[in-house]
Design a protein around this motif. Structure first.
Motif, PDB file in Angstrom:
ATOM      1  N   THR A 195       0.847  -1.187   0.000  1.00 15.80           N
ATOM      2  CA  THR A 195       0.000   0.000   0.000  1.00 15.80           C
ATOM      3  C   THR A 195       0.886   1.241   0.000  1.00 15.80           C
ATOM      4  N   THR A 196       0.278   2.388  -0.264  1.00 18.22           N
ATOM      5  CA  THR A 196       1.046   3.639  -0.261  1.00 18.22           C
ATOM      6  C   THR A 196       1.684   3.885   1.100  1.00 18.22           C
ATOM      7  N   GLN A 251       4.654   1.656   1.473  1.00 21.27           N
ATOM      8  CA  GLN A 251       5.775   2.144   0.661  1.00 21.27           C
ATOM      9  C   GLN A 251       6.498   3.282   1.376  1.00 21.27           C
ATOM     10  N   HIS A 252       5.720   4.216   1.918  1.00 21.41           N
ATOM     11  CA  HIS A 252       6.325   5.338   2.638  1.00 21.41           C
ATOM     12  C   HIS A 252       7.073   4.846   3.875  1.00 21.41           C
ATOM     13  N   SER A 301      -2.974   9.192  -3.339  1.00 20.78           N
ATOM     14  CA  SER A 301      -2.808   7.832  -2.826  1.00 20.78           C
ATOM     15  C   SER A 301      -2.827   6.815  -3.959  1.00 20.78           C
ATOM     16  N   ALA A 359       4.199   4.674  -7.509  1.00 21.13           N
ATOM     17  CA  ALA A 359       5.475   5.000  -6.881  1.00 21.13           C
ATOM     18  C   ALA A 359       6.488   5.375  -7.951  1.00 21.13           C
TER      19      ALA A 359
END
Length: 651
Positions: free
Chosen positions: A13-14, A17-18, A502, A506
């Motif tokens: 998910t975003t 990833q962060h 969102s 990426a």
């Protein structure tokens, strides 16, 4: 390796990833800083130390240096020798000196405290420079009014100002307004609000560094010693000289001139490499560290003379281990200490002809303290040797190179600003800061300074800074132009293509990490994902707690013992994770967050609690009570950390 997702974008998910990017930049930044303690690290750094290298072993630090530091007005004009010879040789000499490790000393020293602080701070611009600042679809910063009494507005102003600085024209507006006035109230409400946000965060950092960190009292004492030794009156009088060339010549004589027989004989060629003595800058460094060495030696002598203390042979073996054993032997002793869960003193004795079995518990504790003292003495001797007694004197030459590069800027600023008054303002600020940093209250009921005290300190002195900036912007058009150009260049480094969303795919390092994640085995992916979810929740908790504290400070609802700023928690995380020798012959390793380590770290060089800057008992209770505990991410770092360095380093 097995791809478990046909589309890498579906793998994480975003938020995950962060979190992954956050974890790896956090650990990579500190790892790169830590590696500078090893000889040869600077030789694989790349530009500006080695222009021929296209790949750096410290990609995050090199990226920040190349994009921001090397392009600074003035510094970009220094000669290549400044980096390749002066700075590189000083770094290499300090690395070869093998300054002591926190593990051996049993405490967190000033170097460890500063290294972790720098890492926690620069990882933020490092992430932004690598991944960019996403552009919001709608910018609202310049189109609304901000209430400085509203915590929500103050916190929101930072993000709005960042958007306007990177994608708007905020910087041009600030330069123009600074040339008009030194009155903050005449700036737009956005500027006033994010100015307050910055003030609160700087105050929080100062409070944490000087009050809460174990080495706070030591740093305050050293600042006080340097402050008392600086010849402010002479400096102010010198700055009043109207001719810039004459002023600079006089200032260099005050700060850098050496006067000794060796200076003359080296110049005449009668001697070569003889110690020419020290200039004022080096005398201050040497004198401050000499006072430390004197107190440390007193404590060491006391242990040596104690009839019930450790045997002379044990103390001699500890000294020999420091001075005669190699770096490799030192590292092997640390490894054995960790693996066998024995103190570093016990391992040193086990690898020598001495026996640890006959040492009483109190004698073992004294031996640990003696090792700490001897390491502290040697550290200071080595720093003075490298910085003050080295020939050629790279420190003095480096300062001269810097002054030569900044001479055009100094000329413009000297004409635009009363620098004598600026030095006076700085002197008053440091004096006030030292006064603010002392505990207050009746004896036995002292209270440590609060974050609000440091906010008030900055508010009292901010006008001096505003006045200086106004005078430069108004009277120094050329130098202002240099800095305007630099600020625009720096802001452009944070631009990112595409809006923040969102659903946005990426890109950059995050996309590379996503691809690397998909190549992990299913079991490994599951382990990493669990750590990412925990870290994401941890970050949410940090930011929520920080928002609560900044709201409390702005509302003045009480005395805040621990300031806002998620970077403070990251800093504490690095300190708490520092591995420290067991304090018993047989026992588990300790960490920087252990109570015994914090107590030992809080002692000053004389063995006391910091004198007038002593740390009041329980001063760090707010840190321990409010701070969210960082989850373990060893699996994530182990599986993806090495590849991450390759990704950002262009490998």
């Amino acid at each position: 390796m097995t791809d478990t997702h046909s589309d890498p974008a579906d793998a994480l998910t975003t938020q995950q990833q962060h979190a992954l990017f956050d974890i790896l930049t956090h650990h990579e930044t500190y790892k790169e800083i830590e590696e500078f303690k090893y000889p040869g690290a600077v030789k694989s750094y790349g530009p500006p130390f080695q222009d021929e290298l296209t790949k750096s072993d410290a990609p995050i630090l090199q990226n920040l240096l190349s994009k921001f530091v090397l392009r600074l007005p003035g510094l970009r004009e220094v000669s290549p020798d400044f980096w390749k010879t002066r700075v590189a040789d000083l770094i290499e000499e300090l690395s070869k000196a093998e300054l002591s490790e926190s593990y051996d000393k049993g405490l967190l020293g000033v170097r460890k405290t500063l290294a972790t602080a720098i890492s926690a701070l620069i990882e933020y611009p490092a992430r932004a420079a690598l991944a960019g600042v996403p552009k919001r679809e709608q910018q609202r910063g310049a189109k609304r009014e901000y209430d400085l009494a509203s915590a929500e507005d103050v916190m929101g102003s930072w993000h709005d100002a960042l958007q306007e600085a990177v994608y708007g024209n905020l910087m041009d507006e600030m330069f123009a307004k600074a040339a008009e006035t030194d009155d903050l109230e005449r700036h737009p409400s956005l500027v006033r609000a994010f100015h307050e946000y910055v003030v609160v965060n700087i105050a929080s950092l100062m409070h944490y560094t000087l009050v809460l960190s174990p080495e706070g009292p030591t740093m305050l004492r050293m600042i006080s010693n340097v402050h008392n030794m600086l010849p402010y009156t002479i400096i102010r009088q010198t700055l009043k000289i109207g001719n810039v060339a004459s002023m600079l010549t006089a200032m260099m004589k005050v700060i850098l001139a050496k006067a000794s027989l060796s200076t003359v004989t080296n110049w005449m060629g009668l001697t070569s490499g003889a110690d020419e003595g020290m200039n004022l800058l080096q005398q201050i460094i040497s004198q401050v560290l000499y006072w430390d060495k004197r107190e440390l030696k007193k404590r060491a002598d006391k242990i040596e003379k104690d009839k019930s203390g450790p045997p002379k042979e044990v103390l001699s073996e500890l000294r020999n281990w420091i001075t005669q054993r190699s770096r490799g032997e030192h590292e092997e002793c640390r490894r054995q200490s960790k693996d066998q869960q024995m103190s570093i003193v016990a391992i040193i004795m086990a690898t020598s002809s001495q026996s640890i079995d006959n040492l009483k518990e109190t004698q073992h504790a004294q031996a640990l303290e003696y090792l700490t003292l001897q390491l502290g003495i040697r550290d200071r001797q080595e720093i003075v040797r490298v910085m003050c007694h080295r020939n050629p004197d790279h420190l003095t030459a480096g300062v001269r190179d810097g002054v030569d590069a900044y001479t055009p800027m100094i000329r413009h600023v000297h004409q635009a600003v009363n620098l004598s008054d600026t030095v006076w303002d700085f002197e008053q600020f440091v004096t006030d800061m030292l006064k603010t940093s002392k505990p207050s209250g009746a004896k036995g009921q002292e209270k440590p300074p609060s974050v609000e005290d440091y906010v008030d300190l900055l508010h009292r002195h901010q006008q001096s800074c505003h006045k200086f900036l106004h005078q430069v912007a108004k009277n120094g058009k050329e130098v202002t132009g240099w800095w305007r150009e630099y600020v625009h260049m720096a802001a452009s480094q944070f631009k990112k293509d595409g809006p923040a969303s969102s659903k946005a795919p990426a890109s950059g390092p995050e996309a590379s990490l996503l691809s690397a994640f998909t190549k992990l085995k299913p079991k490994e992916q599951k382990e990493v994902t669990a750590e990412l979810d925990a870290w994401s929740e941890y970050l949410d908790d940090l930011h929520a707690a920080s928002a609560t504290r900044i709201a409390s400070i702005i509302a003045r609802s009480g005395s805040t013992p621990f300031g806002p700023g998620a970077y403070l928690a990251r800093w504490q995380h690095l300190l708490d994770g520092t591995v420290i020798t067991p304090d018993k012959v047989h026992g588990p390793v300790r960490y920087g967050g252990s109570k015994s380590v914090r107590e030992e770290s809080g002692k000053d060089v004389d063995g006391g609690e910091g004198g007038e800057f002593r740390q009041v008992e329980g001063a760090d209770a707010g840190v321990r009570g409010e701070q969210a505990e960082a989850p373990g991410v060893a699996r994530t770092v182990g599986l993806l950390g090495g590849g991450f360095r390759e990704m950002i380093g262009g490998g």
